[in-house]
Enzyme design. Structure first.
Site, PDB file in Angstrom:
ATOM      1  N   TYR A 176     -12.105  11.270 -60.417  1.00 43.11           N
ATOM      2  CA  TYR A 176     -13.264  11.864 -59.736  1.00 43.11           C
ATOM      3  C   TYR A 176     -13.816  13.020 -60.568  1.00 43.11           C
ATOM      4  CZ  TYR A 176     -15.574  13.721 -55.432  1.00 43.11           C
ATOM      5  OH  TYR A 176     -16.448  14.162 -54.471  1.00 43.11           O
ATOM      6  N   HIS A 212     -22.167   4.986 -55.361  1.00 44.80           N
ATOM      7  CA  HIS A 212     -23.391   5.349 -56.103  1.00 44.80           C
ATOM      8  C   HIS A 212     -24.027   4.076 -56.647  1.00 44.80           C
ATOM      9  CE1 HIS A 212     -22.034   9.712 -57.288  1.00 44.80           C
ATOM     10  NE2 HIS A 212     -22.664   9.690 -56.156  1.00 44.80           N
ATOM     11  N   GLU A 257     -26.836  14.434 -50.348  1.00 39.41           N
ATOM     12  CA  GLU A 257     -26.692  13.060 -50.830  1.00 39.41           C
ATOM     13  C   GLU A 257     -26.296  12.185 -49.640  1.00 39.41           C
ATOM     14  OE1 GLU A 257     -24.187  12.789 -54.322  1.00 39.41           O
ATOM     15  OE2 GLU A 257     -25.191  10.959 -54.991  1.00 39.41           O
ATOM     16  N   HIS A 296     -21.992  19.047 -56.941  1.00 36.86           N
ATOM     17  CA  HIS A 296     -22.500  18.559 -58.197  1.00 36.86           C
ATOM     18  C   HIS A 296     -24.019  18.308 -58.184  1.00 36.86           C
ATOM     19  CE1 HIS A 296     -22.563  14.067 -57.045  1.00 36.86           C
ATOM     20  NE2 HIS A 296     -22.357  14.737 -55.945  1.00 36.86           N
ATOM     21  N   ASP A 310     -24.365   9.892 -48.736  1.00 40.13           N
ATOM     22  CA  ASP A 310     -23.030   9.593 -48.201  1.00 40.13           C
ATOM     23  C   ASP A 310     -22.576  10.672 -47.214  1.00 40.13           C
ATOM     24  OD1 ASP A 310     -23.078  11.070 -50.618  1.00 40.13           O
ATOM     25  OD2 ASP A 310     -20.934  10.795 -50.910  1.00 40.13           O
ATOM     26  N   HIS A 359     -24.435  19.235 -48.251  1.00 39.46           N
ATOM     27  CA  HIS A 359     -24.957  18.459 -49.385  1.00 39.46           C
ATOM     28  C   HIS A 359     -25.775  17.298 -48.813  1.00 39.46           C
ATOM     29  CE1 HIS A 359     -25.240  16.284 -53.061  1.00 39.46           C
ATOM     30  NE2 HIS A 359     -24.116  15.585 -52.997  1.00 39.46           N
ATOM     31  N   HIS A 400     -14.591  13.843 -49.132  1.00 35.22           N
ATOM     32  CA  HIS A 400     -14.052  12.516 -49.474  1.00 35.22           C
ATOM     33  C   HIS A 400     -12.537  12.631 -49.609  1.00 35.22           C
ATOM     34  CE1 HIS A 400     -17.975  10.799 -50.408  1.00 35.22           C
ATOM     35  NE2 HIS A 400     -18.223  11.765 -51.244  1.00 35.22           N
ATOM     36  N   ASP A 424     -18.185  17.730 -51.816  1.00 37.16           N
ATOM     37  CA  ASP A 424     -17.669  16.813 -52.845  1.00 37.16           C
ATOM     38  C   ASP A 424     -16.551  17.437 -53.696  1.00 37.16           C
ATOM     39  OD1 ASP A 424     -19.195  14.464 -52.445  1.00 37.16           O
ATOM     40  OD2 ASP A 424     -20.909  15.349 -53.461  1.00 37.16           O
TER      41      ASP A 424
HETATM   42 FE1  FEO Z   1     -22.595  14.016 -53.888  1.00 39.60          FE
HETATM   43 FE2  FEO Z   1     -20.238  12.594 -51.927  1.00 39.60          FE
HETATM   44  O1  FEO Z   1     -21.974  12.921 -52.523  1.00 39.60           O
END
Ligand code: FEO
Length: 388
Positions: free
Chosen positions: A185, A16, A74, A138, A76, A72, A218, A157
């Site tokens: 995390y 991030h 985002e 999230h 990544d 999601h 992840h 996530d």
């Molecule tokens: Fe909310 Fe792993 O990105």
């Protein structure tokens, strides 16, 4: 069974931007499900887009991918979409309504979006993907999906960790490392959304779906007792605390450090069992400190006064904890000063607006602590511990 098409990022140490320290690297997990129909769940971060698409093409003719699921947006997880969609531009992308907004916002492309809601299903032949919206776990667009017959929850996530490992599964990795990365995390990413975590887990459990595996986006895959991480999340989401008091501070000429150590001695005089930890914020990784705050039942925050304010490391941590919305924690401020002495008042105000229950107005010491004020610090620690 799905094929794990992932990228292990052994190098990454800040995630991030510079917001999250990843001492043990991370991974971006994507999953390819080859049934009568072929579905790809999520992709990887943009720097690895070409490598990912190349690896994916070794697993399957890209034109045979029937559906892309974007749990999601985002980057990544969606970062390889532009590269992939360049090659298979008409492939439908399944995501939430907010997912469309988010993907369009990131990439400004009018791809073939199909919006889904909780309970919607996508047939892959003998198995189905069932979608579950998970807003604010999230991000507003976040979503889970569940593969019937194989009984796999793809949680994106949620339940993940920033943890690079060549071992795929939770039972194969070092359990202490895994545990440290999971709680860090949760503490740093999910704490503000704890009420939603509890609600969503209860909702998913109410479906009574058999659960053999949780495939996160992840870190490792939960195949050994996958419910263990779900139970952990329920515990962490419920105003979690251990028998720990954490003292965080910064110092210029060691006066506030001496105060911190003497307060700690006082706490131990009053309570032999409580775990007291001290961290100089200017010298400690902020995400590790946030994890320690998450585990604490109370914190003490110290800074000398500088330019009628507080030291920048303390100000930064105040900003962090304001957003994290910790619950059920007590706190107080301390610090030494040379003339104006505003630091304890500023810290107290910040702690209160961040949702901490103030034990008192804090402890100020003029100049470097004298023998008399050292005794005052120790007594303050004793009284702080006894009021927790
Ligand atoms: Fe909310 Fe792993 O990105």
């Amino acid at each position: 069974m799905p094929i794990w098409v992932h990228k292990i990022d052994w190098e990454i140490r800040k995630f991030h931007g510079d917001e999250y320290s990843t001492h043990r690297g991370s991974s971006y997990n994507s999953y390819l499900i080859k049934e009568d129909k072929v579905a790809l769940i999520d992709t990887v971060w943009k720097p690895f887009a070409k490598e990912f698409v190349g690896n994916l093409a070794k697993e399957i003719d890209l034109n045979k991918i029937d559906y892309i699921i974007a749990n999601h947006a985002e980057s990544d997880h969606s970062g390889a979409l532009p590269e992939l969609m360049r090659l298979i531009p008409d492939t439908p992308i399944y995501c939430t309504k907010n997912g469309v907004k988010s993907l369009k916002g990131h990439y400004h492309q009018d791809w073939n979006f199909h919006t889904v809601k909780t309970g919607d299903k996508l047939s892959l032949g003998n198995k189905e993907l069932v979608f579950v919206e998970a807003p604010m776990l999230h991000w507003p667009d976040s979503m889970f999906c569940y593969l019937t017959e194989d009984n796999i929850l793809f949680s994106n996530d949620a339940f993940g960790q920033h943890y690079a490992s060549e071992y795929m599964f939770n039972d194969l990795v070092d359990q202490n490392e895994l545990s440290v990365e999971c709680i860090k995390y949760y503490a740093n990413i999910l704490t503000p959304f704890s009420p939603m975590v509890i609600k969503k887990i209860k909702e998913v459990l109410s479906f009574n779906l058999p659960l053999d595996m949780i495939c996160t986006s992840h870190g490792i895959i939960w195949r050994d007792k996958p419910e263990q991480i779900v139970e952990k999340y329920m515990t962490w989401a419920d105003s979690y605390q251990e028998n720990q008091i954490t003292i965080i501070y910064d110092t210029m000429w060691n006066g506030t450090r001496v105060m911190a150590e003497k307060i700690a001695e006082g706490i131990k005089l009053s309570d032999k069992v409580v775990n007291v930890k001290l961290f100089n914020l200017a010298k400690t990784d902020k995400n590790d400190v946030i994890t320690e705050i998450f585990k604490s039942k109370a914190i003490l925050v110290g800074s000398p006064t500088i330019n009628r304010g507080v030291l920048v490391s303390v100000a930064g941590m105040m900003e962090e904890i304001k957003g994290l919305k910790f619950k059920n924690k007590k706190a107080a401020a301390f610090g030494c000063y040379g003339w104006s002495g505003e630091s304890t008042k500023i810290i107290s105000q910040n702690l209160q607006s961040a949702g901490f229950e103030l034990v008192d107005d804090g402890l100020k010491v003029l100049w470097n602590p004298s023998n008399e004020s050292i005794i005052q610090c120790t007594e303050y620690g004793e009284s702080f511990a006894s009021s927790i």
